[in-house]
Design an enzyme around this catalytic site. Structure first.
Site, PDB file in Angstrom:
ATOM      1  N   HIS A  77       0.842  -1.179   0.000  1.00 56.58           N
ATOM      2  CA  HIS A  77       0.000   0.000   0.000  1.00 56.58           C
ATOM      3  C   HIS A  77       0.889   1.244   0.000  1.00 56.58           C
ATOM      4  O   HIS A  77       2.094   1.170   0.238  1.00 56.58           O
ATOM      5  CB  HIS A  77      -0.932  -0.026   1.206  1.00 56.58           C
ATOM      6  CG  HIS A  77      -2.039  -1.021   1.076  1.00 56.58           C
ATOM      7  ND1 HIS A  77      -3.096  -1.095   1.949  1.00 56.58           N
ATOM      8  CD2 HIS A  77      -2.255  -2.008   0.163  1.00 56.58           C
ATOM      9  CE1 HIS A  77      -3.918  -2.062   1.593  1.00 56.58           C
ATOM     10  NE2 HIS A  77      -3.421  -2.635   0.507  1.00 56.58           N
ATOM     11  N   GLU A  79       1.328   3.747   2.006  1.00 55.23           N
ATOM     12  CA  GLU A  79       2.052   4.068   3.232  1.00 55.23           C
ATOM     13  C   GLU A  79       3.309   3.217   3.375  1.00 55.23           C
ATOM     14  O   GLU A  79       4.373   3.715   3.751  1.00 55.23           O
ATOM     15  CB  GLU A  79       1.147   3.864   4.455  1.00 55.23           C
ATOM     16  CG  GLU A  79      -0.104   4.735   4.463  1.00 55.23           C
ATOM     17  CD  GLU A  79      -1.309   4.054   3.853  1.00 55.23           C
ATOM     18  OE1 GLU A  79      -2.415   4.249   4.368  1.00 55.23           O
ATOM     19  OE2 GLU A  79      -1.154   3.321   2.840  1.00 55.23           O
ATOM     20  N   LEU A 240     -14.995   0.574 -29.212  1.00 52.88           N
ATOM     21  CA  LEU A 240     -15.094   0.745 -27.754  1.00 52.88           C
ATOM     22  C   LEU A 240     -13.828   0.273 -27.035  1.00 52.88           C
ATOM     23  O   LEU A 240     -13.900  -0.288 -25.937  1.00 52.88           O
ATOM     24  CB  LEU A 240     -16.318   0.016 -27.185  1.00 52.88           C
ATOM     25  CG  LEU A 240     -17.675   0.532 -27.641  1.00 52.88           C
ATOM     26  CD1 LEU A 240     -18.780  -0.271 -26.973  1.00 52.88           C
ATOM     27  CD2 LEU A 240     -17.838   2.012 -27.351  1.00 52.88           C
TER      28      LEU A 240
END
Length: 408
Positions: A77, A79, A240
């Site tokens: 993550h 942090e 698309l």
């Protein structure tokens, strides 16, 4: 394309700010949280089904120690990535420092240990978070854990920007439904194509300019899936695809609602299908479905919608389509549809954000309308307007996916 890694940014080193001055501290909070948001945006396209998060670590004197952002494949993550950089740069200066993070540090163990505990163990004195985590299993608990450990916490710095960044995650983590963003390119009189007799069959109609079309490609890049209806497929024969050239972790899932399985086997969508095209239908034509599957198309037959707009007309159930996409961890769904589906999605209250690209031209009453009669009335309360080349871009939030409540 090489994978970008979290790291210390040598060229970014704003001057130190006196952290004991309340006015300067407020300015510092804004400056460093904006930097954390810049880092978080590097995770767009590569974090889903996790949120895009950025983190900046400062020492006690307000000097930059480390930066990080989250990428799903790299596991760490934001942090933890920032802490690793800080330890490599100046491990002895982390204790007593400050962390700026765009989302409340998590307090539960998932693919990785809790980030709140990592910040505690690092000996930080202060944590500034832009917003509370919308995950019901986390919301407020990370901040509570930090405070219980004696760490000063501040919440709400650049909250609006942080909310906008993770609208898809906020909707999905609470309801397991994608955040639906409807894109419409139209004239100032609300038309999306010339009268049917005035356009070549399956020829593209460019209502807006190049800048707006480039913006749509960036919207596709930031989305997990794009949805259209069979009417648009038959009229325009679109691809698309995400042609932004930007990095993404998962292929853009292309979704077609086709109640009667009328999509052509030689359509661009089918010819380019590589397990990235799903057709939702209510048809029981197994021969047709088999022919599509042989070409790499996933066909999902659903029970028809209970309340059809016309007697005897079977429609693909929109709510069930969204539920199925949620099961596949589609956080953000971009719709590029015609008047019928635009109207049905709005009338059902399924659109979270409406994005209009408005071109400075008028096509007249006989041209194709962007919307039918929408009941109930849809108010546009929160919206932003800006220039996009020669066109106007209007983005309106119809349903806020973030939970309401007091700041913990």
């Amino acid at each position: 394309m090489p994978v970008a890694r979290s790291g210390y940014t040598e060229e970014f080193s704003p001057p130190a700010i006196a952290m004991n001055d309340p006015v300067s501290m407020h300015d510092a909070d804004l400056r460093w949280m904006r930097r954390a948001l810049e880092l978080a945006r590097r995770g767009i396209g590569v974090t889903a089904p996790n949120p895009a998060v950025g983190c900046v670590l400062l020492d006690r004197a307000g000097q930059l120690l480390g930066e990080g952002w989250h990428e799903y494949e790299l596991r760490d993550h934001a942090e933890v990535a920032a802490l690793k950089q800080a330890r490599r740069n100046a491990a002895d200066r982390i204790r007593g420092g400050t962390a700026y993070v765009t989302l409340e540090p998590c307090s539960i163990t998932g693919r990785t240990p809790p980030c709140a505990h990592a910040l505690m163990e690092a000996g930080l004195a202060r944590v500034v978070a832009a917003t509370v985590d919308p995950n019901p299993a986390v919301a407020g608990r990370g901040l509570e854990a930090l405070r219980a450990a004696g760490i000063e916490t501040t919440i709400g710095v650049c909250e609006a920007e942080a909310h906008r960044l993770n609208e898809g995650f906020a909707r999905w983590i609470q309801h397991r439904r994608p955040f639906v963003q409807m894109k419409v390119a139209m004239t100032i009189d609300g038309r999306i194509a010339p009268p049917p007799g005035e356009r070549a069959e399956q020829a593209p109609v460019w209502i807006t300019g190049e800048a707006a079309r480039e913006a749509v490609q960036r919207m596709r890049w930031a989305a997990d899936a794009v949805l259209t209806g069979i009417g648009t497929v038959l009229a325009d024969d679109p691809l698309l695809t995400d042609r932004s050239g930007l990095r993404r972790r998962r292929p853009l899932l292309r979704v077609v609602l086709d109640s009667g399985l009328r999509i052509g086997l030689d359509s661009k969508l089918v010819r380019t299908a590589q397990n990235d095209l799903v057709v939702f239908t209510v048809s029981r034509d197994e021969a047709r479905a088999t022919a599509l599957r042989r070409r790499g198309v996933r066909v999902e037959a659903l029970a028809p919608a209970e309340h059809a707009p016309e007697p005897g007309v079977l429609r693909v159930p929109l709510d069930r389509v969204l539920a199925r996409l949620g099961e596949e961890q589609v956080l953000t769904l971009l719709t590029e549809t015609g008047a019928q589906l635009n109207t049905a999605l709005l009338a059902a209250g399924l659109v979270d954000r409406l994005h209009l690209f408005v071109a400075p031209q008028i096509l007249g009453d006989e041209a194709v309308s962007a919307f039918g009669s929408v009941r109930p009335f849809v108010p546009l309360n929160q919206f932003d307007v800006e220039r996009c080349g020669r066109d106007l871009s209007l983005s309106a939030l119809l349903r806020d996916p973030w939970p309401k409540g007091e700041t913990p």
